[in-house]
Design a protein around this motif. Structure first.
Motif, PDB file in Angstrom:
ATOM      1  N   PRO A   1     187.120  22.213 -10.539  1.00 62.02           N
ATOM      2  CA  PRO A   1     188.520  22.495 -10.187  1.00 62.02           C
ATOM      3  C   PRO A   1     188.693  22.829  -8.710  1.00 62.02           C
ATOM      4  N   GLY A   2     189.944  22.776  -8.256  1.00 61.53           N
ATOM      5  CA  GLY A   2     190.259  23.193  -6.898  1.00 61.53           C
ATOM      6  C   GLY A   2     189.811  24.624  -6.664  1.00 61.53           C
ATOM      7  N   GLY A   3     189.348  24.890  -5.454  1.00 57.64           N
ATOM      8  CA  GLY A   3     188.855  26.225  -5.115  1.00 57.64           C
ATOM      9  C   GLY A   3     187.350  26.366  -5.248  1.00 57.64           C
ATOM     10  N   THR A   4     186.688  25.368  -5.857  1.00 60.22           N
ATOM     11  CA  THR A   4     185.218  25.408  -5.969  1.00 60.22           C
ATOM     12  C   THR A   4     184.616  25.396  -4.570  1.00 60.22           C
ATOM     13  N   ARG A   5     183.634  26.258  -4.366  1.00 58.50           N
ATOM     14  CA  ARG A   5     182.986  26.381  -3.054  1.00 58.50           C
ATOM     15  C   ARG A   5     181.582  25.775  -3.087  1.00 58.50           C
ATOM     16  N   VAL A   6     181.212  25.139  -1.987  1.00 62.41           N
ATOM     17  CA  VAL A   6     179.878  24.558  -1.831  1.00 62.41           C
ATOM     18  C   VAL A   6     179.378  24.894  -0.434  1.00 62.41           C
ATOM     19  N   VAL A   7     178.107  25.263  -0.342  1.00 62.77           N
ATOM     20  CA  VAL A   7     177.448  25.405   0.956  1.00 62.77           C
ATOM     21  C   VAL A   7     176.319  24.392   1.011  1.00 62.77           C
TER      22      VAL A   7
END
Length: 199
Positions: free
Chosen positions: A162-168
């Motif tokens: 979903p929108g808002g998922t964070r990835v580094v």
């Protein structure tokens, strides 16, 4: 979310943390394990809220997960690693550090359900398949086709989040990143990048 500032001595720098592992594993650290400062920055970005489940894809000996879990106890850090030996080293280091909010999975990215996790860390674990030298061991199959296969698996898993998922990402070629993710921050050398999926 507040970071815990008081740290046992092994969280001070890479040499101190790598002491948790045998010498052969320590010698792989500079090339293959996340630096302490990078782990702190990545974990700070990924620990966006209480109860977050953060997955390290290709977690090696567990360095990122253990550092992140120590500093952000309200999140749970998961690491998936296909090499049984490295998975075992991660579990041993976890026992030594006493970190409770980290879990290690022996497996492959193709066996992971991305719906089980909120945010993701990726220190280009797939690149070994393209590299001519510097492999962790010779017990694993390497090929360009495997690199592309793993990237597709991760791309698809991230694309359905979903929108808002964070990835580094760290040292990534970005083949695993869907275009729906927006780059929101990066280190000066652009090796460490932080992404958020657009709503």
């Amino acid at each position: 979310m507040n970071e815990i500032t008081a740290s046992p001595t092994w969280y001070v720098n890479d040499a101190a943390f790598d002491w948790l592992y045998p010498q052969r594993i320590q010698q792989l650290s500079r090339r293959h394990w996340t630096p302490v400062e990078v782990a702190r920055k990545a974990a700070r970005f990924l620990s966006a809220g209480s109860g977050d489940r953060i997955l390290d894809v290709g977690s090696g000996v567990g360095k990122f997960c253990l550092i992140g879990a120590h500093h952000y106890p309200e999140s749970t850090f998961y690491g998936v690693e296909q090499r049984r030996e490295l998975h075992n080293f991660a579990r041993s280091a976890q026992r030594l550090t006493g970190v409770e909010n980290a879990q290690f999975i022996h497996g492959n990215v193709t066996q992971i359900d991305f719906d089980d996790f909120d945010h993701f860390y990726f220190y280009n674990a797939f690149f070994e398949n393209l590299a001519e030298d510097g492999h962790i061991d010779q017990d694993t199959e390497y090929s360009a086709s495997l690199y592309h296969y793993y990237c597709r698996q991760m791309f698809q898993g991230l694309a359905h989040k979903p929108g808002g998922t964070r990835v580094v990402t760290f040292h990534s070629l970005e083949d695993e990143m869907p275009p729906s993710y927006q780059l929101v921050d990066a280190s000066v050398d652009f090796l460490l990048k932080m992404w958020v999926k657009r709503s």
